[in-house]
Write a protein that holds these residues in place. Structure first.
Motif, PDB file in Angstrom:
ATOM      1  N   PHE A  52     -95.339  -5.187 -51.530  1.00 50.05           N
ATOM      2  CA  PHE A  52     -96.705  -5.458 -52.172  1.00 50.05           C
ATOM      3  C   PHE A  52     -97.319  -6.256 -51.232  1.00 50.05           C
ATOM      4  N   LEU A  53     -98.529  -5.862 -50.982  1.00 51.17           N
ATOM      5  CA  LEU A  53     -99.620  -6.704 -50.287  1.00 51.17           C
ATOM      6  C   LEU A  53    -100.558  -7.470 -50.535  1.00 51.17           C
ATOM      7  N   GLY A  54    -100.337  -7.719 -51.704  1.00 47.99           N
ATOM      8  CA  GLY A  54    -101.216  -8.720 -52.614  1.00 47.99           C
ATOM      9  C   GLY A  54    -102.319  -7.994 -53.178  1.00 47.99           C
ATOM     10  N   ASP A  71    -112.617 -10.134 -52.259  1.00 46.55           N
ATOM     11  CA  ASP A  71    -111.430 -10.780 -51.786  1.00 46.55           C
ATOM     12  C   ASP A  71    -110.659  -9.702 -51.104  1.00 46.55           C
ATOM     13  N   GLY A  72    -110.023  -9.955 -50.060  1.00 43.73           N
ATOM     14  CA  GLY A  72    -109.054  -8.871 -49.244  1.00 43.73           C
ATOM     15  C   GLY A  72    -109.588  -8.458 -47.940  1.00 43.73           C
ATOM     16  N   LEU A  87    -101.607  -2.319 -53.284  1.00 45.60           N
ATOM     17  CA  LEU A  87    -102.186  -3.621 -53.506  1.00 45.60           C
ATOM     18  C   LEU A  87    -102.695  -3.607 -54.898  1.00 45.60           C
ATOM     19  N   VAL A  88    -102.858  -4.646 -55.566  1.00 45.84           N
ATOM     20  CA  VAL A  88    -103.490  -4.646 -57.080  1.00 45.84           C
ATOM     21  C   VAL A  88    -104.891  -4.561 -56.616  1.00 45.84           C
ATOM     22  N   VAL A  89    -105.621  -3.699 -57.038  1.00 42.12           N
ATOM     23  CA  VAL A  89    -106.815  -3.373 -56.941  1.00 42.12           C
ATOM     24  C   VAL A  89    -107.722  -3.784 -58.127  1.00 42.12           C
ATOM     25  N   VAL A  90    -108.380  -4.945 -58.054  1.00 40.16           N
ATOM     26  CA  VAL A  90    -109.350  -5.485 -59.336  1.00 40.16           C
ATOM     27  C   VAL A  90    -110.594  -5.098 -59.253  1.00 40.16           C
ATOM     28  N   GLU A  91    -111.336  -4.115 -60.107  1.00 40.40           N
ATOM     29  CA  GLU A  91    -112.714  -3.764 -59.866  1.00 40.40           C
ATOM     30  C   GLU A  91    -113.594  -4.295 -61.255  1.00 40.40           C
TER      31      GLU A  91
END
Length: 582
Positions: A60-62, A79-80, A198-202
């Protein structure tokens, strides 16, 4: 109207597939990751690759927060940016190093397609999948994204700021990859793309994206790992007992405070895992410490009652005593010295030392003599890594080995294992001595803890530091060209520059005194350090290092040389840096 927020865990293969075309908005800070950041990311990824036990093992990369139209690939990175840029650099190097291999040339082209999207069918515009700020984009293309770009020679001295970071990180990653075989590079690249997530938040709304970013980085009362574990563990206990264990749990949290109580679970995980975190803390806590949901778990505890009563309770006590320097033993003198070592350790700029310290406190809490022996050697060991600026992965590995020795000693009732694990090599001791000889002031992370450690030893442990602000003052000023007495004492500019930032020329002051010291001549400085009443000197500071200055009639290279030797000898005495380790 809803913000239409989406959050999903995605592999890097999915993220770099062309479904996203990333841009760094102009208002974002420039690329700023250091060599240590880049090396740590590589080491974490490669460690996860080497230690995977199945093809499905993931890393897990964040999180990645994006402002994105749901119907278009264009994505502004909120962010990222730092992580995504570094991963792009890593993929570009893998692409270029595999391009000359007949066996992996096609794979190299595939890696390039994760950096540069070309559409030969619909005549869509060819484009790069990550675009940095306008100021850096051309440079990033030339030295990273173009095919063969990472093999280009670049004079680092000519570059500054974000461009220097790009080249530095390209070079450190390139150096690490050069050590691998082509097959390892191929397998490693596949692991990165398929097993790293990654957890991608869009969200299509910029205000919403910033709000998400704020929540992810806030220190509010959002649910913590401790809260999630509480729910899991307490619910696994028979209902008739749950109230008592809930009260105990909340009492522990009150004792440490919410933040420290949450941190404790990461330290407990390290105590049982003995390796750097590779997955999420919650997953690894289940894997190594306790998993009440899995009867086949290999974790240390399977029963929540046993963990809370016989482990968590003792870990809370141990952590509380270390953080608050509040150990109470049988021998008053030993107790005082043990708490003094806690005070020294709490000044370090990392918390990696805490798991072994907590484990020893938990197991040997009634053995004053051993605790004193351990923390005397442990403080030297921890400060050694601190002074050497040992990279985080290496530092954590060293503490992991120490934890193994501690638990072996517990099992076999033989403390020699621990003592052996705390030794510094002759090479480490020599490197420490060389650093102490050099320009200490130029090392912001270590200078104040070092000077405080030295000062307390010189005061035979009697010093107390209750000032809100403690600062470091140069006796010979950093700028003294217009002060005649200093130019007379140090006529050679080279010699003056050689001494100004060394240990011998540095003293400690409280904030109030520091503001009045300024660039005075030596006699005036002494008066500013020490007020004079009726011809008698009365110290306005409790610092032994500073008090020594008043004994000197002049401040010259000869005085500094003598003082430097004395202070270095003091450090030798504090940490036994001259003898063979024992």
């Amino acid at each position: 109207m809803h913000d239409n927020i989406k959050a999903q865990e995605k592999s890097l293969d999915s993220i770099f597939s062309g479904n996203y075309v990333f841009s760094v908005p102009s208002y974002q800070r420039p690329y700023s990751w250091t060599k240590d950041n880049a090396a740590e990311l590589f080491d974490d990824l490669f460690d996860a690759y080497q230690n995977k036990t199945s093809e499905g093992d993931s890393y897990f990369l964040g999180s990645l927060v994006l402002k994105k139209d749901p119907y278009k690939p264009n994505s502004d990175i909120i962010d990222g940016q730092q992580r995504l840029t570094t991963i792009t650099i890593l993929l570009a190097i893998l692409r270029d190093q595999l391009s000359s291999s007949i066996e992996f040339n096609v794979f190299s082209k595939d890696l390039h397609s994760r950096i540069f999207k070309s559409d030969q069918i619909s005549a869509a515009k060819d484009l790069y999948l990550l675009t940095l700020r306008n100021k850096d984009e051309g440079f990033f293309c030339k030295y990273i994204k173009e095919e063969g770009a990472t093999s280009k020679v670049n004079d680092l001295k000519k570059e500054v700021d974000s461009r220097a970071r790009i080249i530095e990180n390209r070079n450190i990653l390139r150096e690490k990859l050069f050590k691998l075989t082509d097959n390892d590079k191929y397998e490693f690249a596949k692991f990165i793309m398929n097993n790293c997530f990654l957890v991608v938040v869009e969200t299509p709304n910029e205000e919403s994206a910033f709000r998400i970013f704020s929540v992810l980085n806030a220190r509010g009362l959002s649910l913590t790992v401790a809260d999630l574990l509480k729910a899991e563990l307490i619910s696994s206990i028979p209902v008739i007992k749950q109230e008592r264990f809930t009260q105990d749990w909340e009492g522990f949290e009150k004792t440490l405070g919410r933040s420290d109580f949450t941190n404790l679970f990461s330290y407990i995980r390290m105590i049982y895992a003995k390796t750097k975190l590779r997955k999420t803390l919650l997953k690894e806590f289940h894997e190594y410490v306790i998993d009440v949901k899995n009867v086949n778990s290999k974790a240390a505890f399977k029963d929540a009652e046993d963990f809370i009563d016989n482990a968590l309770d003792e870990y809370v006590d141990a952590y509380d005593q270390i953080k608050n320097c509040s150990y109470i033993g049988k021998n008053e003198r030993d107790t005082e010295e043990i708490n003094r070592y806690f005070k020294y350790l709490n000044r370090l700029d990392n918390s990696d030392w805490l798991p072994p310290a907590i484990e020893v406190m938990k197991y040997y809490q009634y053995n004053d003599k051993f605790l004193l022996q351990f923390f005397r050697k442990f403080e030297r060991f921890a400060y050694g890594q601190f002074i050497l600026r040992t990279m985080v992965n290496i530092r954590i590995a060293k503490y992991g080995e120490l934890l193994k020795a501690i638990q072996k000693a517990e099992k076999e009732s033989q403390t020699d294992f621990i003592v052996d694990a705390l030794k510094l090599s002759d090479n480490e001791k020599q490197q420490i001595k060389e650093i102490l000889k050099g320009d200490i002031y130029d090392k912001p992370a270590i200078r104040l803890p070092l000077l405080l450690r030295l000062d307390e030893f010189l005061s035979t442990g009697s010093a107390t530091y209750d000032y809100k602000t403690i600062s470091i003052e140069h006796v010979l000023p950093q700028t003294s060209d217009n002060i005649e007495s200093w130019t007379q004492a140090f006529p050679d500019e080279k010699i003056r520059a050689e001494w100004v930032n060394k240990l011998a020329n540095l003293v400690l002051l409280n904030g109030r005194t520091n503001s009045s010291a300024q660039n005075y001549d030596f006699e005036t400085k002494k008066e500013k350090y020490f007020k004079t009443k009726n011809g008698n000197i009365s110290g306005v500071t409790n610092f032994a290092l500073t008090s020594q200055v008043i004994q000197e009639n002049e401040w010259t290279p000869e005085v500094l040389e003598k003082r430097q030797e004395e202070l270095l000898s003091t450090f030798d005495a504090i940490w036994d840096l001259n003898s063979k380790d024992s």
